[in-house]
Enzyme design. Structure first.
Site, PDB file in Angstrom:
ATOM      1  N   LYS A 196      37.186 -14.487 -11.482  1.00 12.71           N
ATOM      2  CA  LYS A 196      36.264 -14.740 -10.373  1.00 12.71           C
ATOM      3  C   LYS A 196      35.743 -16.172 -10.468  1.00 12.71           C
ATOM      4  O   LYS A 196      34.941 -16.505 -11.339  1.00 12.71           O
ATOM      5  CB  LYS A 196      35.071 -13.785 -10.377  1.00 12.71           C
ATOM      6  CG  LYS A 196      34.391 -13.832  -9.002  1.00 12.71           C
ATOM      7  CD  LYS A 196      32.951 -13.409  -8.993  1.00 12.71           C
ATOM      8  CE  LYS A 196      31.989 -14.502  -9.320  1.00 12.71           C
ATOM      9  NZ  LYS A 196      31.986 -15.664  -8.412  1.00 12.71           N
ATOM     10  N   GLY A 249      28.827 -19.859 -17.789  1.00 12.27           N
ATOM     11  CA  GLY A 249      27.853 -20.071 -16.727  1.00 12.27           C
ATOM     12  C   GLY A 249      26.470 -20.168 -17.323  1.00 12.27           C
ATOM     13  O   GLY A 249      26.302 -20.494 -18.505  1.00 12.27           O
ATOM     14  N   SER A 250      25.479 -19.866 -16.505  1.00 15.07           N
ATOM     15  CA  SER A 250      24.097 -20.067 -16.950  1.00 15.07           C
ATOM     16  C   SER A 250      23.666 -18.953 -17.903  1.00 15.07           C
ATOM     17  O   SER A 250      24.213 -17.844 -17.884  1.00 15.07           O
ATOM     18  CB  SER A 250      23.180 -20.089 -15.728  1.00 15.07           C
ATOM     19  OG  SER A 250      23.248 -18.843 -15.079  1.00 15.07           O
ATOM     20  N   THR A 251      22.663 -19.254 -18.683  1.00 14.21           N
ATOM     21  CA  THR A 251      22.152 -18.284 -19.659  1.00 14.21           C
ATOM     22  C   THR A 251      21.598 -17.022 -18.981  1.00 14.21           C
ATOM     23  O   THR A 251      21.907 -15.910 -19.424  1.00 14.21           O
ATOM     24  CB  THR A 251      21.117 -18.979 -20.563  1.00 14.21           C
ATOM     25  OG1 THR A 251      21.832 -19.963 -21.333  1.00 14.21           O
ATOM     26  CG2 THR A 251      20.424 -18.009 -21.490  1.00 14.21           C
ATOM     27  N   GLY A 254      24.489 -14.931 -17.971  1.00 11.71           N
ATOM     28  CA  GLY A 254      25.121 -14.405 -19.193  1.00 11.71           C
ATOM     29  C   GLY A 254      24.386 -13.174 -19.693  1.00 11.71           C
ATOM     30  O   GLY A 254      25.000 -12.164 -20.074  1.00 11.71           O
ATOM     31  N   GLU A 272      29.638 -18.167 -22.809  1.00 14.21           N
ATOM     32  CA  GLU A 272      29.492 -19.622 -22.999  1.00 14.21           C
ATOM     33  C   GLU A 272      28.463 -20.067 -21.970  1.00 14.21           C
ATOM     34  O   GLU A 272      28.758 -20.099 -20.780  1.00 14.21           O
ATOM     35  CB  GLU A 272      30.821 -20.344 -22.747  1.00 14.21           C
ATOM     36  CG  GLU A 272      31.963 -19.909 -23.638  1.00 14.21           C
ATOM     37  CD  GLU A 272      31.823 -20.393 -25.070  1.00 14.21           C
ATOM     38  OE1 GLU A 272      30.953 -21.248 -25.337  1.00 14.21           O
ATOM     39  OE2 GLU A 272      32.578 -19.890 -25.919  1.00 14.21           O
ATOM     40  N   CYS A 307      27.955 -28.639 -19.463  1.00 17.49           N
ATOM     41  CA  CYS A 307      27.141 -27.736 -20.284  1.00 17.49           C
ATOM     42  C   CYS A 307      26.670 -28.419 -21.559  1.00 17.49           C
ATOM     43  O   CYS A 307      25.571 -28.194 -22.030  1.00 17.49           O
ATOM     44  CB  CYS A 307      27.927 -26.487 -20.613  1.00 17.49           C
ATOM     45  SG  CYS A 307      29.535 -26.849 -21.303  1.00 17.49           S
ATOM     46  N   GLU A 405      17.425 -26.826 -18.996  1.00 19.92           N
ATOM     47  CA  GLU A 405      18.699 -27.417 -18.598  1.00 19.92           C
ATOM     48  C   GLU A 405      18.602 -27.819 -17.128  1.00 19.92           C
ATOM     49  O   GLU A 405      18.390 -26.971 -16.260  1.00 19.92           O
ATOM     50  CB  GLU A 405      19.837 -26.409 -18.776  1.00 19.92           C
ATOM     51  CG  GLU A 405      21.192 -27.005 -18.465  1.00 19.92           C
ATOM     52  CD  GLU A 405      22.322 -25.995 -18.521  1.00 19.92           C
ATOM     53  OE1 GLU A 405      22.173 -24.885 -17.975  1.00 19.92           O
ATOM     54  OE2 GLU A 405      23.367 -26.324 -19.104  1.00 19.92           O
TER      55      GLU A 405
HETATM   56  P1  NAD Z   1      26.023 -19.387 -12.844  1.00 22.44           P
HETATM   57  O1  NAD Z   1      25.599 -18.615 -14.030  1.00 22.44           O
HETATM   58  O2  NAD Z   1      25.136 -19.415 -11.662  1.00 22.44           O
HETATM   59  O3  NAD Z   1      27.423 -18.846 -12.297  1.00 22.44           O
HETATM   60  C1  NAD Z   1      28.530 -18.693 -13.170  1.00 22.44           C
HETATM   61  C2  NAD Z   1      29.399 -17.579 -12.624  1.00 22.44           C
HETATM   62  O4  NAD Z   1      28.655 -16.357 -12.650  1.00 22.44           O
HETATM   63  C3  NAD Z   1      29.827 -17.793 -11.164  1.00 22.44           C
HETATM   64  O5  NAD Z   1      31.151 -17.345 -11.005  1.00 22.44           O
HETATM   65  C4  NAD Z   1      28.849 -16.912 -10.409  1.00 22.44           C
HETATM   66  O6  NAD Z   1      29.359 -16.452  -9.185  1.00 22.44           O
HETATM   67  C5  NAD Z   1      28.662 -15.755 -11.371  1.00 22.44           C
HETATM   68  N1  NAD Z   1      27.400 -15.045 -11.149  1.00 22.44           N
HETATM   69  C6  NAD Z   1      26.244 -15.552 -10.635  1.00 22.44           C
HETATM   70  N2  NAD Z   1      25.316 -14.581 -10.545  1.00 22.44           N
HETATM   71  C7  NAD Z   1      25.882 -13.436 -11.007  1.00 22.44           C
HETATM   72  C8  NAD Z   1      25.427 -12.103 -11.165  1.00 22.44           C
HETATM   73  N3  NAD Z   1      24.195 -11.735 -10.807  1.00 22.44           N
HETATM   74  N4  NAD Z   1      26.283 -11.192 -11.691  1.00 22.44           N
HETATM   75  C9  NAD Z   1      27.530 -11.552 -12.047  1.00 22.44           C
HETATM   76  N5  NAD Z   1      28.026 -12.798 -11.914  1.00 22.44           N
HETATM   77  C10 NAD Z   1      27.212 -13.738 -11.399  1.00 22.44           C
HETATM   78  O7  NAD Z   1      26.374 -20.847 -13.374  1.00 22.44           O
HETATM   79  P2  NAD Z   1      26.849 -22.095 -12.524  1.00 22.44           P
HETATM   80  O8  NAD Z   1      25.672 -22.592 -11.766  1.00 22.44           O
HETATM   81  O9  NAD Z   1      28.109 -21.782 -11.778  1.00 22.44           O
HETATM   82  O10 NAD Z   1      27.252 -23.123 -13.686  1.00 22.44           O
HETATM   83  C11 NAD Z   1      26.326 -23.879 -14.359  1.00 22.44           C
HETATM   84  C12 NAD Z   1      26.000 -23.249 -15.696  1.00 22.44           C
HETATM   85  O11 NAD Z   1      27.192 -23.045 -16.447  1.00 22.44           O
HETATM   86  C13 NAD Z   1      25.133 -24.149 -16.547  1.00 22.44           C
HETATM   87  O12 NAD Z   1      24.115 -23.397 -17.132  1.00 22.44           O
HETATM   88  C14 NAD Z   1      26.101 -24.664 -17.601  1.00 22.44           C
HETATM   89  O13 NAD Z   1      25.508 -25.054 -18.802  1.00 22.44           O
HETATM   90  C15 NAD Z   1      27.001 -23.502 -17.770  1.00 22.44           C
HETATM   91  N6  NAD Z   1      28.278 -23.915 -18.387  1.00 22.44           N
HETATM   92  C16 NAD Z   1      28.499 -23.593 -19.697  1.00 22.44           C
HETATM   93  C17 NAD Z   1      29.686 -24.002 -20.316  1.00 22.44           C
HETATM   94  C18 NAD Z   1      29.970 -23.662 -21.760  1.00 22.44           C
HETATM   95  O14 NAD Z   1      31.116 -23.774 -22.177  1.00 22.44           O
HETATM   96  N7  NAD Z   1      28.974 -23.249 -22.549  1.00 22.44           N
HETATM   97  C19 NAD Z   1      30.635 -24.722 -19.579  1.00 22.44           C
HETATM   98  C20 NAD Z   1      30.364 -25.026 -18.249  1.00 22.44           C
HETATM   99  C21 NAD Z   1      29.176 -24.609 -17.656  1.00 22.44           C
END
Ligand code: NAD
Length: 502
Positions: A196, A249-251, A254, A272, A307, A405
């Site tokens: 996704k 994605g975001s904490t 996660g 991650e 990130c 962040e």
């Molecule tokens: P996000 O958490 O908003 O979204 C990430 C993914 O999760 C997307 O596909 C989104 O559609 C999905 N998502 C969002 N809400 C959801 C829910 N309620 N249930 C299930 N899935 C859901 O993050 P973002 O804004 O796309 O990316 C930025 C974040 O990603 C930052 O916090 C960044 O630090 C992190 N990031 C981490 C790494 C790493 O390797 N640690 C790498 C890149 C980005």
């Protein structure tokens, strides 16, 4: 389809290629491009202009269920998993070749969809994606399993087996590359995947699935379900037939996946997440110009949407003025503009929405610290997704901009007086993804590096990363490691077969 780029490397040629580009529109389920069952679509927007690129299928729970079923069927009948490692290798190497053959097209998709610089997508994202896939494909026939020591007459085989159906949920900052961080180790070990992509950047993942099919990946082994996080993402998280979720994605999101797993089938979850990485510059750094270059790359690469971005600069007070002067000069020379122009060095953020979130952090920063550079509107900006490179100095350790962040081009500078103070400041974070140390004293480097709570410590450089080394964090940056041979642990389980033969 390949895109004809008349004269690679010029702004004009990329603009022409963008006009000629075909945008994928549908989900990819069981080897076919399909609309969502209820026909819903979501506009995907070019953040540099605000223009709608195309209308992408918006998958709901039923679409996700179809994709998971297709992945399960593919796994259960062994059409992929029972192929020899070398056969899987051949298909995935072919896919890596196809990624490179379609490099301009894939680079353009990520640039138009997410505002990433064409200079970066062509130089790093696409070649990096192909390189990661090739590395895992070439690895997989070189990893013998184990025979454990047992008594005579007994044989204990310990084998690595794929887990089954992997759900990969990825962010928008490196759309193609983040997807490949998950896909390569998951597919090469014989799993089936439902991917996704983020709402903001689905296009390259959808195109990748078509290319995978062309490379010979059997139907159902890779499915792509564009859709909303709380709908399609959640549906994967709670699905009873998903064996493992690999999430970047975001904490806060996660954390939701951990909950989804607990509420459903106890699927494995690998996270991650976010970061607030510290860049420590000590007074014994011989080359302050190199350090200043590192500071700039550490925070302003990809518009700060990294990130592991070195968003906190901790500098020893005696050299603070000299370093900050160099950093400010370099930041002032950043060319903010159209990401299709190879001369641009900073493009828009991924969306106006995200840019306004970053701007609200800048407003908070104005109340908390001294604004040295940026903070205001970008002259001549073609949309409201642009944010100027911004630097705050004298940032108190408890400030919001030192703690949270921001995920944008905003640097928080904090002075320190002693090594212990620097380490304490660096570790004063709920995150622990990365850190950098600048010092020409080997003894200091060896003293400080082990005391930093970070998955990667880069010394006299920033963001050292390679497919051969693990990437991941401590604390609320998540757990598990992407990249390297260790990522295979996330997508396999060890199985013992004990044979009594006497
Ligand atoms: P996000 O958490 O908003 O979204 C990430 C993914 O999760 C997307 O596909 C989104 O559609 C999905 N998502 C969002 N809400 C959801 C829910 N309620 N249930 C299930 N899935 C859901 O993050 P973002 O804004 O796309 O990316 C930025 C974040 O990603 C930052 O916090 C960044 O630090 C992190 N990031 C981490 C790494 C790493 O390797 N640690 C790498 C890149 C980005």
């Amino acid at each position: 389809m390949t895109v004809a780029v008349p004269a690679p490397g010029t702004f004009r040629s990329w603009q022409d290629a963008a006009v000629a580009l075909r945008f994928p529109r549908d989900a990819f389920i069981d080897g076919r491009s399909v609309p969502s069952l209820d026909g819903t679509r979501r506009s995907t927007v070019n953040p540099a202009t605000g223009a709608v690129l195309t209308e992408v299928a918006e998958c709901g729970e039923r679409d996700v269920d179809l994709a998971v079923q297709a992945a399960r069927r593919a796994f259960a009948d062994g059409r992929w998993t029972r192929r020899s490692p070398r056969e899987r290798q051949a298909v995935l190497v072919r896919l890596a070749d196809l990624v490179l053959e379609h490099a301009d097209e894939l680079a353009l998709l990520d640039t138009l969809d997410a505002g990433k610089l064409i200079a970066d997508t062509t130089a790093f994202d696409v070649p990096g994606t192909a390189a990661i896939l090739r590395w895992y494909a070439e690895l997989i026939d070189k990893l013998p399993d184990e025979i454990a020591p047992t008594a005579e007459g007994e044989l204990a085989l310990v084998r690595r087996e794929p887990l089954g159906v992997v759900a990969a949920v990825v962010p928008w900052n490196y759309p193609l590359e983040m997807a490949m961080w998950k896909l390569a180790p998951a597919l090469v070990t014989g799993n089936s995947v439902v991917l996704k992509p983020a709402e903001e950047s689905p296009l390259s993942a959808m195109r990748l699935a078509e290319l995978a099919s062309e490379a010979g990946l059997p139907d159902g082994v890779l499915n792509v379900v564009p859709g909303a996080g709380p709908v399609a993402g959640r549906a994967l998280g709670v699905h009873p037939d998903v064996d493992v979720v690999t999430f970047t994605g975001s904490t806060p999101v996660g954390a939701l996946f951990l909950r989804y797993a607990g509420e459903s089938n106890l699927k494995q979850v690998w996270l991650e997440c976010g970061g607030k990485s510290a860049n420590l510059v000590f007074a014994d750094t011989a080359d302050l110009d190199a350090a200043a270059d590192g500071v700039i790359a550490g925070i302003f690469t990809n518009q700060g949407q990294v990130c592991s971005a070195n968003s906190r600069l901790l500098v020893e007070r005696s050299i603070a003025d000299a370093l900050i002067e160099r950093v400010a000069a370099r930041a002032s020379a950043i060319v903010v503009g159209d990401p299709l122009d190879p001369a641009t060095t900073m493009g828009p953020l991924v969306s106006s929405r995200h840019a306004s979130r970053v701007r609200s952090y800048i407003e908070t920063g104005r109340r908390e610290a001294s604004l040295l550079l940026g903070g205001g509107p970008v002259p001549g900006a073609t949309s409201d997704a642009f944010v100027a490179p911004t630097i705050f100095t004298d940032v108190p350790p408890a400030a919001v901009i030192a703690k949270e962040e921001i995920f944008g081009p905003v640097l928080a500078v904090m002075p320190f007086d002693t090594e212990d103070e620097a380490i304490a400041l660096a570790n004063d974070s709920v995150y622990g993804l990365a850190a950098s140390i600048w010092s020409d004293r080997l003894s200091r480097v060896h003293r400080v590096a082990p005391r930093l709570r970070a998955g990667t410590v880069s010394v006299n450089t920033v963001d050292a990363i390679d497919v051969g080394v693990p990437f991941g964090g401590f604390g609320q940056s998540g757990f598990g490691r992407d990249l390297s041979v260790h990522a295979l642990d996330k997508f396999t389980a060890l199985k013992t077969t004990w044979i009594k033969h006497q």
